[in-house]
Structures are given as structure tokens and as C-alpha cells.
Design a protein around this motif. Structure first.
Motif, PDB file in Angstrom:
ATOM      1  N   ILE A   6       0.838  -1.201   0.000  1.00 16.85           N
ATOM      2  CA  ILE A   6       0.000   0.000   0.000  1.00 16.85           C
ATOM      3  C   ILE A   6       0.874   1.252   0.000  1.00 16.85           C
ATOM      4  CG2 ILE A   6      -1.891   1.221   1.120  1.00 16.85           C
ATOM      5  CD1 ILE A   6      -2.507  -1.634   0.023  1.00 16.85           C
ATOM      6  N   ASN A   7       0.763   1.996  -1.077  1.00 16.17           N
ATOM      7  CA  ASN A   7       1.539   3.235  -1.239  1.00 16.17           C
ATOM      8  C   ASN A   7       0.729   4.410  -0.689  1.00 16.17           C
ATOM      9  OD1 ASN A   7       3.694   4.875  -2.118  1.00 16.17           O
ATOM     10  ND2 ASN A   7       2.655   5.291  -4.052  1.00 16.17           N
ATOM     11  N   TYR A   8       0.562   4.432   0.632  1.00 15.98           N
ATOM     12  CA  TYR A   8      -0.220   5.501   1.260  1.00 15.98           C
ATOM     13  C   TYR A   8       0.565   6.819   1.238  1.00 15.98           C
ATOM     14  CZ  TYR A   8       2.677   4.552   5.418  1.00 15.98           C
ATOM     15  OH  TYR A   8       3.735   4.375   6.284  1.00 15.98           O
ATOM     16  N   PRO A   9      -0.075   7.966   1.409  1.00 17.71           N
ATOM     17  CA  PRO A   9       0.630   9.251   1.381  1.00 17.71           C
ATOM     18  C   PRO A   9       1.753   9.303   2.417  1.00 17.71           C
ATOM     19  CG  PRO A   9      -1.719   9.604   1.253  1.00 17.71           C
ATOM     20  CD  PRO A   9      -1.536   8.150   1.544  1.00 17.71           C
ATOM     21  N   ALA A  47       6.229 -22.124  -6.358  1.00 13.30           N
ATOM     22  CA  ALA A  47       5.581 -20.999  -5.667  1.00 13.30           C
ATOM     23  C   ALA A  47       6.138 -19.699  -6.227  1.00 13.30           C
ATOM     24  CB  ALA A  47       5.831 -21.087  -4.167  1.00 13.30           C
ATOM     25  N   ARG A  48       5.279 -18.710  -6.342  1.00 12.26           N
ATOM     26  CA  ARG A  48       5.691 -17.412  -6.872  1.00 12.26           C
ATOM     27  C   ARG A  48       4.952 -16.300  -6.128  1.00 12.26           C
ATOM     28  NH1 ARG A  48       8.440 -20.539  -8.764  1.00 12.26           N
ATOM     29  NH2 ARG A  48       9.148 -20.904 -10.896  1.00 12.26           N
ATOM     30  N   PHE A  49       5.604 -15.147  -6.032  1.00 11.75           N
ATOM     31  CA  PHE A  49       4.942 -13.953  -5.520  1.00 11.75           C
ATOM     32  C   PHE A  49       4.426 -13.148  -6.700  1.00 11.75           C
ATOM     33  CE2 PHE A  49       8.073 -14.207  -1.820  1.00 11.75           C
ATOM     34  CZ  PHE A  49       7.122 -14.682  -0.926  1.00 11.75           C
ATOM     35  N   GLU A  50       3.167 -12.706  -6.611  1.00 15.26           N
ATOM     36  CA  GLU A  50       2.599 -11.818  -7.623  1.00 15.26           C
ATOM     37  C   GLU A  50       2.355 -10.487  -6.908  1.00 15.26           C
ATOM     38  OE1 GLU A  50       0.201  -9.539  -9.389  1.00 15.26           O
ATOM     39  OE2 GLU A  50      -1.330 -11.031  -8.935  1.00 15.26           O
ATOM     40  N   VAL A  51       3.213  -9.515  -7.199  1.00 17.76           N
ATOM     41  CA  VAL A  51       3.274  -8.292  -6.392  1.00 17.76           C
ATOM     42  C   VAL A  51       2.640  -7.096  -7.093  1.00 17.76           C
ATOM     43  CG1 VAL A  51       4.798  -6.899  -4.937  1.00 17.76           C
ATOM     44  CG2 VAL A  51       5.524  -9.197  -5.624  1.00 17.76           C
ATOM     45  N   GLU A  52       1.923  -6.286  -6.317  1.00 16.51           N
ATOM     46  CA  GLU A  52       1.309  -5.081  -6.865  1.00 16.51           C
ATOM     47  C   GLU A  52       1.431  -3.941  -5.849  1.00 16.51           C
ATOM     48  OE1 GLU A  52      -3.232  -3.973  -7.626  1.00 16.51           O
ATOM     49  OE2 GLU A  52      -2.491  -5.395  -9.128  1.00 16.51           O
ATOM     50  N   ILE A  53       1.757  -2.758  -6.343  1.00 20.70           N
ATOM     51  CA  ILE A  53       1.802  -1.553  -5.509  1.00 20.70           C
ATOM     52  C   ILE A  53       0.554  -0.731  -5.816  1.00 20.70           C
ATOM     53  CG2 ILE A  53       3.060   0.573  -4.986  1.00 20.70           C
ATOM     54  CD1 ILE A  53       5.626  -0.871  -5.869  1.00 20.70           C
ATOM     55  N   ASN A  65      -2.969 -12.592  -0.468  1.00 20.67           N
ATOM     56  CA  ASN A  65      -2.415 -13.470   0.553  1.00 20.67           C
ATOM     57  C   ASN A  65      -1.651 -12.663   1.599  1.00 20.67           C
ATOM     58  OD1 ASN A  65      -2.025 -15.106  -2.300  1.00 20.67           O
ATOM     59  ND2 ASN A  65      -2.879 -16.376  -0.667  1.00 20.67           N
ATOM     60  N   ILE A  66      -1.036 -11.564   1.133  1.00 22.86           N
ATOM     61  CA  ILE A  66      -0.210 -10.722   2.003  1.00 22.86           C
ATOM     62  C   ILE A  66      -0.473  -9.260   1.676  1.00 22.86           C
ATOM     63  CG2 ILE A  66       2.151 -10.127   2.693  1.00 22.86           C
ATOM     64  CD1 ILE A  66       2.956 -12.955   1.548  1.00 22.86           C
ATOM     65  N   VAL A  67      -0.651  -8.441   2.710  1.00 20.06           N
ATOM     66  CA  VAL A  67      -0.787  -6.985   2.561  1.00 20.06           C
ATOM     67  C   VAL A  67       0.337  -6.337   3.364  1.00 20.06           C
ATOM     68  CG1 VAL A  67      -2.190  -4.962   3.128  1.00 20.06           C
ATOM     69  CG2 VAL A  67      -3.276  -7.017   2.176  1.00 20.06           C
ATOM     70  N   ILE A  68       1.000  -5.338   2.774  1.00 17.85           N
ATOM     71  CA  ILE A  68       2.116  -4.685   3.459  1.00 17.85           C
ATOM     72  C   ILE A  68       1.892  -3.181   3.556  1.00 17.85           C
ATOM     73  CG2 ILE A  68       4.602  -4.229   3.417  1.00 17.85           C
ATOM     74  CD1 ILE A  68       4.989  -6.833   1.888  1.00 17.85           C
ATOM     75  N   LEU A  69       2.043  -2.657   4.774  1.00 16.80           N
ATOM     76  CA  LEU A  69       2.006  -1.213   5.029  1.00 16.80           C
ATOM     77  C   LEU A  69       3.449  -0.777   5.281  1.00 16.80           C
ATOM     78  CD1 LEU A  69      -1.005  -1.377   7.485  1.00 16.80           C
ATOM     79  CD2 LEU A  69      -1.069  -0.351   5.207  1.00 16.80           C
TER      80      LEU A  69
END
Length: 339
Positions: free
Chosen positions: A42-45, A73-79, A93-97
Motif C-alpha cells: 500500500i503506497n499511502y501518502p 511458488a511465486r509472488f505476484e506483487v502489486e503496488i 495473501n499478504i498486505v504490506i504497510l
């Protein structure tokens, strides 16, 4: 001789072709059965772009190593920006702040972000927060009565705002299953390695660490923290006592002498001191002395025996014991790591 050489050459080509065909077939089958884990950053301000993009690239590199090891297994990453969350259907599967680098958005995150995090968690996502990102996670209520870490310099503020969170700022990372928090600004690297080890395997994590030249050995945030007591609590009497302790930490100080100086009874003084600083006087003095010992270990070549005496300890072994308890390293290990 020429004919024999020709036969050998042709045989080698056929064998190589068969081997390549098997490899291609295996890779195709692997691709068909590969488990893709969706990660959303998550690209928060105010989010730290070094961390946001660094995590993205770390996971891409982990994918490369996973493929080399034939790991299915692979990571499919989005910003993603916060503005796009309301209309998004993606299940992660995973959320990152990530950590915060500018402004103070993390102190008042938008409701849409909090609600989206709660929804993702209900759907089974592991929610991760780094440094100030822990404030955003705490705002959702998911961290109530759960262990968490943040930057040691923000721990007191986090505790004030979210008293139901069990804060341990000594840890670099706390993996509590469905919720993972990491401490300092650069602990996004520790989080990335932790996720690779958990969702791929430790071997991939170690290979990634070697490639990026990152220390993958366990470490704690308390190795790096400094004792910066609060002086803005508004209690003028305790403020004067703190100033006195700051100047006279190397002398013999007792609760009785400090209470007398404050013109309060020992019981009243002790209560006021804890309310203002968060520590009793002995803990406060011990942490201040150990902080001064760290500074002397870094800035001088004095032996620890001399330093112990300089910061107010009469018993070197007691100083050493307090040092290990607070810092997590022996004085020798501390000097080797930081000098």
C-alpha cells in the motif's frame, strides 16, 4: 575417424535435445502447478518509496531464485495507492504497510484504508506493517491484545494512542501469524526476508540475503535503540529531577535523596515519577547509565571496567549484567558491531 566423430556429434545433439525437451516440459508443468501468492504493497501518502519499491524488487528476485530451485511458488506483487482501494476486487495473501518517511498520514489514516485492511484480513490475508505503518494497522483494531513492534522512537506514542496493543519495541520483527510487524525504517528488509522464508523456504531467504548482502542472522531492535526519556510530560517537579539525574547520573542517587530534593514524600515522588516518565527511578537511572556506557564504548578506547565506574557503577559485573539485559549484547559484542 571422421564418421565416428560425426556419429558422436549427432548423438550428443540428440541427447541434449531430449534433455532440453524434458526441462522445457518440466518448466511448463511447473508453471501450470505453481502456487501464486498475491502481495499488495500500500503506497499511502508519505510512504517510504525506498521500502515500497525495494520490497517489490526483493520479491521479484526471490521469484527468480525460486524458479532456479524448481520451487512451485511465486509472488505476484502489486503496488497500490489508497485512492484505488475502494473499487478493487483483488483478494490478497499478504498486505504490506510500508514505513512512513514524510508527513504524518499514519496518525490519521483514511477510513477506506482501515476498512479495506479489515476486509482483506477477514478473507485470510496476512497483514504486515513496518515502522510507522504499525499505527495504521493499530487503527483497525486488529492489533488489540496482540503483540507488535514499531520504531523504538515511536513506541511511547503508539502506546499512548493504542493502549490495548502489546508493544515490544526491542524486537526488529514480531511474527504473530496473521499479523506481522517490523520495527525501524529499514526493517522492511527484515520483513521481506521473513516472508520469503515463510512462504518459500529458509534456503531461498539465505540465498536472497547473500545476493543482496543483507545480514540474515537474528537481531533485535534494542541493539540500536537509545534511551531518550520524556521531558514534555508537564510535571515541573519531575522535570527538575530529571535534569538533576542527567547531570549527576555518575554519582550515588537514591529514591530518598531524589524525593527530598523534590520536596515530596518517597511514595508520592515515586508515583509522580512513574506517571511522568514511564519508569521507576531505579529503571530510569539504570537505562541512562547504560546509554552513557554505550556512548563511551563507541567514542573511546576505555575498557568496560573503567566505563562502568565512569557511569556510576561500583560493581562491574552488575553493570555488565544490566548492559546485556537492556542492549541484548555483551559490551564486547556491542563494540565489535558498532565501532
Amino acid at each position: 575417424m571422421t564418421l565416428l566423430l560425426l556419429i558422436i556429434t549427432q548423438y550428443t545433439k540428440v541427447k541434449t535435445g531430449i534433455k532440453q525437451a524434458k526441462t522445457d516440459k518440466f518448466r511448463k508443468e511447473l508453471k501450470m502447478t505453481t502456487r501464486e501468492m498475491k502481495i499488495q504493497i500500500i503506497n499511502y501518502p508519505g510512504a517510504m518509496q525506498t521500502a515500497t519499491l525495494g520490497l517489490y524488487e526483493m520479491f521479484l528476485l526471490a521469484n527468480r531464485f525460486a524458479e532456479e530451485h524448481a520451487l512451485a511458488a511465486r509472488f505476484e506483487v502489486e503496488i497500490t495507492d489508497v485512492a484505488k482501494l475502494a473499487t478493487q476486487k483483488r483478494k490478497n495473501n499478504i498486505v504490506i504497510l510500508p514505513p512512513n518517511i514524510v508527513d504524518e498520514y499514519f496518525l490519521a489514516p483514511e477510513t477506506v484504508l482501515s476498512q479495506w485492511i479489515i476486509k482483506q484480513h477477514k478473507q485470510g490475508a496476512v497483514i504486515c506493517a513496518v515502522c510507522a505503518g504499525t499505527f495504521i494497522l493499530a487503527e483497525t483494531g486488529l492489533l488489540n491484545n496482540r503483540p507488535a513492534t514499531t520504531h523504538w522512537g515511536l513506541a511511547a506514542q503508539l502506546e499512548t494512542l493504542y493502549s490495548e496493543v502489546n508493544i515490544n519495541s526491542e524486537k526488529i520483527i514480531i511474527n504473530d501469524g496473521d499479523l506481522i510487524t517490523a520495527g525501524g525504517l529499514m526493517s522492511w528488509m527484515d520483513l521481506g526476508l521473513e516472508l520469503v522464508a515463510q512462504f518459500f523456504n529458509p534456503a531461498i531467504m539465505r540465498q536472497l540475503g547473500k545476493h543482496l548482502i543483507i545480514d540474515t542472522a537474528p537481531r533485535e531492535q534494542r541493539y540500536y535503540q537509545s534511551f531518550n526519556p520524556r521531558f514534555d510530560h508537564g510535571d515541573d517537579v519531575i522535570h527538575k529531577i530529571q535534569t538533576h539525574i542527567q547531570a549527576k547520573f555518575h554519582t550515588r542517587l537514591t529514591v530518598a535523596s531524589l524525593a527530598e530534593k523534590s520536596h515530596l514524600s518517597e511514595r508520592t515522588f515515586a508515583r509522580h515519577f512513574i506517571q511522568a516518565t514511564g519508569f521507576n527511578t531505579n529503571e530510569y537511572l539504570q537505562r541512562l547509565r547504560i546509554q552513557k556506557a554505550c556512548e563511551l564504548l563507541e567514542s573511546t578506547k576505555k575498557t568496560f571496567e573503567v566505563i562502568a565506574y565512569d557511569v556510576g557503577y561500583e560493581d562491574v559485573s552488575a553493570c555488565r549484567k544490566a548492559f546485556v539485559k537492556i542492549i541484548g549484547l555483551t559490551p564486547k559484542e556491542f563494540r565489535r558491531r558498532f565501532v
